[in-house]
Design a protein around this motif. Structure first.
Motif, PDB file in Angstrom:
ATOM      1  N   GLY B 692     -64.806  19.374  90.043  1.00 61.02           N
ATOM      2  CA  GLY B 692     -63.841  18.953  90.802  1.00 61.02           C
ATOM      3  C   GLY B 692     -63.974  17.699  91.374  1.00 61.02           C
ATOM      4  O   GLY B 692     -62.992  16.910  91.343  1.00 61.02           O
ATOM      5  N   THR B 693     -65.277  17.090  91.507  1.00 62.11           N
ATOM      6  CA  THR B 693     -65.514  15.862  91.967  1.00 62.11           C
ATOM      7  C   THR B 693     -65.093  15.021  90.823  1.00 62.11           C
ATOM      8  O   THR B 693     -64.644  13.883  91.007  1.00 62.11           O
ATOM      9  CB  THR B 693     -67.162  15.756  92.244  1.00 62.11           C
ATOM     10  N   LYS B 694     -65.515  15.287  89.637  1.00 58.31           N
ATOM     11  CA  LYS B 694     -65.156  14.407  88.534  1.00 58.31           C
ATOM     12  C   LYS B 694     -63.567  14.373  88.438  1.00 58.31           C
ATOM     13  O   LYS B 694     -62.891  13.448  88.113  1.00 58.31           O
ATOM     14  CB  LYS B 694     -65.511  15.042  87.102  1.00 58.31           C
ATOM     15  N   VAL B 695     -62.738  15.449  88.403  1.00 64.44           N
ATOM     16  CA  VAL B 695     -61.355  15.630  88.350  1.00 64.44           C
ATOM     17  C   VAL B 695     -60.785  14.637  89.705  1.00 64.44           C
ATOM     18  O   VAL B 695     -59.852  13.799  89.330  1.00 64.44           O
ATOM     19  CB  VAL B 695     -60.848  16.932  88.685  1.00 64.44           C
ATOM     20  N   LYS B 696     -61.268  14.694  90.710  1.00 64.92           N
ATOM     21  CA  LYS B 696     -60.844  13.952  91.987  1.00 64.92           C
ATOM     22  C   LYS B 696     -60.812  12.427  91.271  1.00 64.92           C
ATOM     23  O   LYS B 696     -59.814  11.622  91.739  1.00 64.92           O
ATOM     24  CB  LYS B 696     -61.717  14.006  92.976  1.00 64.92           C
ATOM     25  N   LYS B 697     -62.070  12.088  90.916  1.00 60.47           N
ATOM     26  CA  LYS B 697     -62.216  10.517  90.469  1.00 60.47           C
ATOM     27  C   LYS B 697     -60.817  10.183  89.385  1.00 60.47           C
ATOM     28  O   LYS B 697     -60.511   9.015  89.645  1.00 60.47           O
ATOM     29  CB  LYS B 697     -63.683  10.300  89.741  1.00 60.47           C
ATOM     30  N   ILE B 698     -60.701  10.890  88.550  1.00 57.62           N
ATOM     31  CA  ILE B 698     -59.622  10.660  87.662  1.00 57.62           C
ATOM     32  C   ILE B 698     -58.552  10.583  88.319  1.00 57.62           C
ATOM     33  O   ILE B 698     -57.458   9.741  88.024  1.00 57.62           O
ATOM     34  CB  ILE B 698     -59.769  11.727  86.353  1.00 57.62           C
ATOM     35  N   LEU B 699     -58.124  11.733  88.979  1.00 52.40           N
ATOM     36  CA  LEU B 699     -56.686  11.565  89.598  1.00 52.40           C
ATOM     37  C   LEU B 699     -56.506  10.400  90.898  1.00 52.40           C
ATOM     38  O   LEU B 699     -55.490   9.844  90.901  1.00 52.40           O
ATOM     39  CB  LEU B 699     -56.681  12.918  90.481  1.00 52.40           C
ATOM     40  N   GLU B 700     -57.791  10.144  91.207  1.00 54.56           N
ATOM     41  CA  GLU B 700     -57.325   8.934  92.254  1.00 54.56           C
ATOM     42  C   GLU B 700     -57.228   7.426  91.328  1.00 54.56           C
ATOM     43  O   GLU B 700     -56.186   6.817  91.741  1.00 54.56           O
ATOM     44  CB  GLU B 700     -58.796   8.554  92.776  1.00 54.56           C
ATOM     45  N   LEU B 701     -57.834   7.412  90.114  1.00 60.02           N
ATOM     46  CA  LEU B 701     -57.272   6.467  89.188  1.00 60.02           C
ATOM     47  C   LEU B 701     -55.982   6.286  89.026  1.00 60.02           C
ATOM     48  O   LEU B 701     -55.075   5.324  88.799  1.00 60.02           O
ATOM     49  CB  LEU B 701     -57.896   6.592  87.728  1.00 60.02           C
ATOM     50  N   PHE B 702     -55.081   7.553  88.915  1.00 56.25           N
ATOM     51  CA  PHE B 702     -53.834   7.677  88.551  1.00 56.25           C
ATOM     52  C   PHE B 702     -52.839   7.994  89.376  1.00 56.25           C
ATOM     53  O   PHE B 702     -51.594   8.079  89.420  1.00 56.25           O
ATOM     54  CB  PHE B 702     -53.588   8.619  87.401  1.00 56.25           C
ATOM     55  N   ASP B 703     -53.324   8.057  90.806  1.00 55.91           N
ATOM     56  CA  ASP B 703     -52.705   8.155  92.123  1.00 55.91           C
ATOM     57  C   ASP B 703     -51.982   9.539  91.896  1.00 55.91           C
ATOM     58  O   ASP B 703     -50.731   9.648  92.244  1.00 55.91           O
ATOM     59  CB  ASP B 703     -51.704   7.042  92.218  1.00 55.91           C
ATOM     60  N   VAL B 704     -52.301  10.463  91.380  1.00 52.66           N
ATOM     61  CA  VAL B 704     -51.858  11.937  91.290  1.00 52.66           C
ATOM     62  C   VAL B 704     -52.472  12.791  92.234  1.00 52.66           C
ATOM     63  O   VAL B 704     -53.599  13.004  92.296  1.00 52.66           O
ATOM     64  CB  VAL B 704     -52.016  12.607  90.173  1.00 52.66           C
ATOM     65  N   PRO B 705     -51.718  13.232  93.310  1.00 52.96           N
ATOM     66  CA  PRO B 705     -52.207  14.138  94.339  1.00 52.96           C
ATOM     67  C   PRO B 705     -52.269  15.796  93.882  1.00 52.96           C
ATOM     68  O   PRO B 705     -51.438  16.181  93.103  1.00 52.96           O
ATOM     69  CB  PRO B 705     -51.094  14.165  95.289  1.00 52.96           C
ATOM     70  N   LEU B 706     -53.378  16.254  93.885  1.00 57.15           N
ATOM     71  CA  LEU B 706     -53.800  17.421  93.487  1.00 57.15           C
ATOM     72  C   LEU B 706     -54.541  18.447  94.433  1.00 57.15           C
ATOM     73  O   LEU B 706     -55.641  17.814  95.019  1.00 57.15           O
ATOM     74  CB  LEU B 706     -54.430  17.662  92.081  1.00 57.15           C
ATOM     75  N   ASP B 707     -54.220  19.378  94.745  1.00 55.60           N
ATOM     76  CA  ASP B 707     -54.968  20.078  95.880  1.00 55.60           C
ATOM     77  C   ASP B 707     -56.245  20.420  95.335  1.00 55.60           C
ATOM     78  O   ASP B 707     -56.358  21.247  94.481  1.00 55.60           O
ATOM     79  CB  ASP B 707     -54.062  21.301  96.441  1.00 55.60           C
ATOM     80  N   LEU B 708     -57.316  19.937  95.650  1.00 57.83           N
ATOM     81  CA  LEU B 708     -58.855  20.112  95.287  1.00 57.83           C
ATOM     82  C   LEU B 708     -59.436  21.121  96.035  1.00 57.83           C
ATOM     83  O   LEU B 708     -60.624  21.421  95.672  1.00 57.83           O
ATOM     84  CB  LEU B 708     -59.621  18.785  94.992  1.00 57.83           C
ATOM     85  N   SER B 709     -59.013  21.834  96.788  1.00 60.59           N
ATOM     86  CA  SER B 709     -59.636  22.710  97.606  1.00 60.59           C
ATOM     87  C   SER B 709     -60.131  23.865  96.977  1.00 60.59           C
ATOM     88  O   SER B 709     -60.899  24.687  97.190  1.00 60.59           O
ATOM     89  CB  SER B 709     -58.870  23.217  98.853  1.00 60.59           C
ATOM     90  N   HIS B 710     -59.679  24.321  95.582  1.00 60.56           N
ATOM     91  CA  HIS B 710     -59.780  25.267  94.725  1.00 60.56           C
ATOM     92  C   HIS B 710     -61.050  24.964  94.045  1.00 60.56           C
ATOM     93  O   HIS B 710     -61.831  25.841  93.410  1.00 60.56           O
ATOM     94  CB  HIS B 710     -58.800  25.757  93.826  1.00 60.56           C
TER      95      HIS B 710
END
Ligand code: SF4
Ligand code: SF4
Ligand code: SF4
Ligand code: SF4
Lengths: 225, 866
Positions: B692-710
């Motif tokens: 999740g932490t790694k996914v978060k970093k990538i999503l931030e790069l592209f400005d895509v909001p994804l609920d990472l609470s899962h």
């Protein structure tokens, strides 16, 4: 001479209609004619309720209403208990269809397949059925007799056992001689779980059912409400 | 053709062994052929795959085979306009024209960017076609190979959990020995699905033996109908109930299998304050605390005397706790009372079920099998499609699976069994052999899987370049984004460097099976060139440019359809069985296998060398049974090599054509492998947090909001979109389930199955509770509209039933076809998928599973009774 009978265990049966298909395949019945059909009933009230599958077919009654009303003698109870229709004698009056209390009989109205044209399989399969006559489950008489001729035992050996029985994927159907007290069907009929449809009806079906046996638990409510 | 047949003087009448292709179980069948025509299909009594009996679809296969509506020649569209109800104006073409056209298109996209090729396959069969199709994608260089509906609609959650915990694709109770099973949204052993036919036989035996079965399901389903107790839960809340049961077991009753947790899970792994493993500085291995020596040790150190499951320890200057302690503390917030408000299941019932489950598990007991001692834990918690078909899919499956881990009933006698993750192979050859192996952190990596992708260790997230955005969903398998409403928006945000240009489809009908057809059609219409191999002209082929006439399973070769045996082979003791499919009658018209087509196309575009190399890898072929690098192979050759490689030189295709299958007895150490295997399973999903932490970093790069609470290491219940609807008009939870009579949408055209579906009031109708009917003035048989919060609606006939939670509305299967090419299916049943949203907001953020439950309102159609 044996007295053929069948037992359907509603505790094992899941209502998959595999028997309905096995019968269609074995006997090649035309559209709308389902010698064996699987109905579904709900019993109880929410949440204490169960879905009960009910395979229905000719009951091969000991006192067949259909035979009584048949004007030509086409419907006849054989020595072995199989109630059969001689399509050569049947004139298609359909008195028996009305008389049968179990909805087991079908009138074969016209030579028609499931599609606009008859498929290769249908051409092959429908040969044994005569248009304008009444048809129904015959306990896979041909299969059973062919098996007997080969010295096989109906209800035990696959090749001598009705298709719906040996194919049932919950092993919920049994076939055999009701006059033989040691046959599986006799033992099951005597088990205390067996019942006939329309209890008390004089027809005396030779197809028995075993109770579903499920307790209608209160569906997850401790107070039983 | 008919006349030719009748002219035959010699009477042919024989039974040929092959396999059923009406679903992925590939049961062994015997086909009676009379003068070149299939007259009957029966189960092959000689085979453990089916044991001589067939489900309704298997017997009815004959109607699929001889349906006069089948596609018989290659077709090309002459009307450039695509859409619902728009006639493609098909024109028959030769195979040569079809092949040349496809090859040319493929050459072009391969030159430009191979990723522009999108491939899809049906999940109805897991046949040789699939292997060839997946291998072609790899050889071609496209990562875009996708499964149709079945993928989104079944597996992402259940396969995820089964993969992590059982090294398999799915799991079942050990029907022979289990005494208490609790099913969450599963009908295993009572309807369609994994090993359906054999499980039905085994489950019926278990029932007769007295196995208690508790079925948690909003519908009195096929399984609930046979259960000892039906628990009519609110849809999508199974996870909350499971977590409360875990809380009861761990914190109220103190029932857990400490020895199992210590040896076979990561429960003793020490977790730091940051939520990650505390690792040995030299080896990088996760640490445990040894109570015996009072010191930290590597998890796999041979001298650990007593793994600590509880306590607070100090290691490397930080305070840490065993994962088990964190889990135990975490679930405290899931009181039975809280779960009751979420799930409607009374707190007292949840507690009682937890106690019954715990007590029946007989922790500490053993049993002797084959002279050897095994743990005996005759309980199983089983999760499948119903419970996992929600936005909270991953955590729900994880929570339910934890029940098994806590009492130690996983892959031991009587417990919850993965489908055959361990095989020692045939006694003569030692093949096929597989078993889970431990990753460096000790966790289980499956030894066999359907495709080369394995669930653990998860792939490292990366900026997405696949259509399905799989790089940011490393824990999922099937992606909604290949056809979603928001795909273009997402692709743009992620700078996807290409758009799909060519689609090759094998047998799937994604229009009917992936979500609401409108969305799917809009997505697919953007693909300029679509080729599809199908039995019938269906809703999807209306979007195709070329349609290829597929063979029915009785017209083709299929090598080892039961391998890998991770969902179609019975679990539990018994026999291994590997069968082949073979043509029983000569194929007619211009029908061709998709596999053959792929091999030919590969050759024409010059990638035979690559394809053969991938096929060797996919099928695990090794010398001398490898495919030659330099020439096109045939499916017969591939089958022959595959069979010889696994079963010896004397047992090639010819041997199998005669014998149909090979079988041998299973060993208890294969079936009950857990205690002999070094792998551990994650009661704490540290990898989830890490990913999740790694996914978060990538999503931030592209400005895509994804609920990472899962992406958390400990299980939670997350509400789904349907639980958040406040408008009281929308008072019903609509969901769908699998009918025993059908395999997804694939069997809907079958005339016999149609006939049976008409008799069964559940198959084609909308089931609601009579109280709901009364409130709304709706009677049995009335035509009603079902409308979702976002205004999507479908119409259908009502079946009033006491057997449904009054909050629920149930629809069977993938029905409601409208294509003219499937006249039996046309207009039958209810098109549930019409109600579904197909976008990121409705997909599990961790595993991409689409939410298949919708809050709806219902009202009578103005036509009233139909
Ligand atoms: S085949 Fe057996 S289980 Fe299926 S409906 Fe018929 S009797 Fe019931
Ligand atoms: S069930 Fe009907 S058709 Fe069969 S014997 Fe009885 S009365 Fe006759
Ligand atoms: S006994 Fe034979 S004819 Fe009668 S229902 Fe069964 S399969 Fe059909
Ligand atoms: S379970 Fe599947 S493979 Fe087996 S008979 Fe039924 S449809 Fe065929």
């Amino acid at each position: 001479m044996a007295r053929w009978g069948m037992v359907i265990d509603l505790a094992r049966c899941i209502g998959c209609a595999g028997c309905q298909m096995a019968c269609k395949a074995e006997n090649g019945t035309p559209p709308g004619i389902t010698w064996c059909r699987v109905e579904v009933k709900d019993i109880g009230n929410f949440p204490a309720v169960r879905r009960i599958p009910l395979p229905v077919q000719c009951m091969h009654c000991r006192e067949p209403e259909c035979e009584k009303v048949c004007p030509t003698g086409a419907t006849e109870k054989t020595e072995s208990g199989i109630v059969r229709v001689d399509s050569e004698l049947c004139m298609g009056c359909r008195a028996c269809v009305l008389a049968c209390p179990y909805g087991a009989r079908y009138f074969y109205e016209e030579k028609k397949g499931y599609y606009e044209t008859l498929s290769l399989f249908e051409e092959l399969a429908y040969k044994r059925h005569r248009v304008g006559t009444v048809t129904k489950c015959d306990f896979c008489q041909e299969r059973v007799e062919r098996g007997l001729d080969q010295g096989l035992k109906p209800g035990v050996d696959r090749e001598a056992t009705p298709a719906c029985v040996f194919n049932c994927m919950t092993k919920g159907r049994f076939f055999g001689d009701l006059d033989d007290p040691r046959s599986t069907v006799s033992l099951l009929v005597a088990s205390g779980r067996a019942f006939q449809l329309l209890p008390g009806h004089p027809s005396d079906p030779q197809v028995y059912y075993l109770t579903p046996g499920t307790t209608l638990s209160a569906g997850g409510r401790e107070d039983g409400k | 053709m008919n006349q030719e047949l009748h002219k035959k003087t010699e009477r042919e009448d024989r039974w040929i062994p092959t396999i059923c292709g009406e679903c992925y179980n590939a049961c062994s069948i015997l086909v009676r052929v009379v003068n070149g025509v299939v007259r009957k299909i029966e189960g092959n009594p000689d085979s453990p795959i089916g044991m001589g009996r067939l489900c309704p679809k298997g017997t009815a296969g004959i109607m699929t085979m001889y349906d006069p509506n089948r596609v018989n020649a290659p077709l090309k569209r002459t009307n450039p306009e695509k859409g619902i109800g728009v006639d493609p104006r098909w024109q028959e073409i030769t195979w040569e024209e079809a092949l040349a056209t496809v090859a040319e298109k493929l050459k072009k996209v391969r030159r430009e960017d191979p990723k522009k090729l999108f491939m899809m396959g049906t999940t109805t069969t897991v046949s040789i076609q699939r292997g060839v199709s997946v291998s072609f994608a790899t050889a071609f260089g496209t990562p875009n190979h996708s499964s149709s509906g079945g993928g989104l609609h079944c597996g992402n959650g259940a396969h995820f959990a089964a993969g992590l915990f059982h090294g398999s694709w799915s799991m079942v109770p050990d029907f022979e020995y289990c005494q208490y099973a609790i099913y969450f949204g599963s009908s295993k052993g009572h309807a369609a699905g994994h090993a359906a036919n054999i499980n039905a036989q085994m489950a019926a035996d278990a029932r007769a033996r007295g196995m208690k079965l508790v079925v948690v399901d909003p519908l009195c389903s096929f399984a609930a109908a046979k259960s000892t107790e039906w628990v009519p839960i609110r849809p999508g809340t199974d996870g909350a109930m499971a977590l409360a049961m875990i809380n009861t077991l761990l914190n109220e009753l103190g029932i857990y299998d400490a020895e199992y947790l210590q040896k076979h899970t990561n429960a003793p792994y020490l977790i730091g304050p940051d939520g990650y493993y505390v690792k040995d500085l030299d080896s990088g291995k996760p640490l445990v605390w040894d109570l015996g020596t009072g010191a930290p040790k590597c998890f796999d150190a041979s001298d650990v005397m007593d793994y600590a499951l509880e306590g607070v320890f100090e290691v490397q200057g930080t305070r840490c706790q065993p994962a088990f302690t964190l889990l135990r503390e975490h679930v405290k917030s899931y009181t039975a009372e809280k779960a009751e408000t979420i799930s409607t299941v009374p707190a007292a019932t949840i507690r009682r079920l937890a106690r019954e489950f715990g007590e029946h598990s007989r922790i500490g007991s053993t049993i002797i099998m084959d002279g050897k001692k095994f743990p005996f834990r005759p309980v199983a918690a089983v999760v499948f499609r119903g419970a996992q078909g929600h936005k909270n899919s991953a955590h729900t499956c994880y929570s339910i699976e934890l029940l098994n881990q806590i009492v130690g009933c996983s892959d031991v006698v009587g417990g919850s069994l993965g489908f055959n993750p361990v095989s020692f192979g045939h006694p003569d050859t030692g093949q096929p052999a597989f078993a889970p192996t431990p990753a460096p952190d000790g966790l289980l990596c499956p030894g066999t899987w359907l495709t080369p992708h394995r669930i653990y260790p998860p792939r490292d997230p990366a900026p997405p370049q696949t259509m399905g955005l799989k790089e940011i969903h490393p824990l999922g398998q099937s992606s909604p984004y290949v056809v979603s409403a928001d795909q273009e928006e997402l692709w743009t945000k992620f700078n996807l460097s290409y758009r799909p240009e060519v689609m090759l489809n094998y047998g799937a009908n994604p229009v009917m099976t992936m979500g609401n057809p409108g969305t799917v059609i809009e997505a697919l219409k953007k693909i300029p060139f679509i080729v599809s191999s199908n039995l019938f002209l269906n809703e999807f082929t209306d979007l195709a440019d070329i349609v290829l006439p597929d063979t029915c399973y009785m017209e083709r070769y299929d090598t080892l359809p039961n391998s890998p045996p991770i969902l179609n082979h019975p679990a539990g003791m018994g026999e291994w069985g590997f069968a082949i499919g073979q043509p029983v009658v000569p194929r007619q018209y211009q029908r061709w296998d998709y596999g053959e087509f792929i091999l030919e196309v590969a050759d024409r575009i010059g990638i035979t060398r690559e394809l053969n190399a991938v096929l060797n890898m996919f099928y695990g072929l090794q010398p001398p049974y490898e495919l030659p690098p330099d020439r096109k192979t045939t499916r017969e050759e591939l089958a022959d090599l595959h069979l010889k490689f696994n079963f010896g030189a004397e047992r090639g295709l010819q041997w199998f054509k005669e014998h149909g299958l090979i079988k041998w007895p299973k060993k208890p150490e294969e079936v009950y492998w857990r205690i002999h295997n070094k792998c551990r399973v994650p009661v704490y999903m540290e990898f989830m947090k890490r990913t999740g932490t790694k996914v978060k970093k990538i999503l931030e790069l592209f400005d895509v909001p994804l609920d990472l609470s899962h992406y958390e290491a400990l299980p939670d219940w997350h509400p789904c979109p349907s639980h958040q609807v406040k408008d009281p008009q929308f008072d019903l939870y609509a969901f769908y389930y699998r009918d025993v009579l059908h395999t997804n949408s694939a069997t809907m055209e079958n005339a016999w199955l149609d006939e049976a579906s008409e008799i069964n009031p559940y198959s084609y109708n909308i089931t609601i509770h009579p109280a709901v009917g009364k409130k709304k003035g709706i009677q049995n048989g009335d035509l009603i509209w079902v409308e979702s919060v976002s205004g999507r609606k479908v119409r259908g006939k009502v079946n009033l039933s006491e057997g449904i939670n009054p909050e629920g509305l149930a629809v069977a299967g993938c029905m409601g076809h409208w294509a003219l090419g499937m006249p039996k299916a046309k207009g039958k049943g209810v098109l549930f998928n019409e109600l579904l949203e197909l976008d990121m907001n409705h997909a599990d953020p961790a595993n991409m599973n689409l939410d298949l439950c919708v809050k709806v309102k219902i009202y009578r159609d103005h036509q009233g009774r139909s």
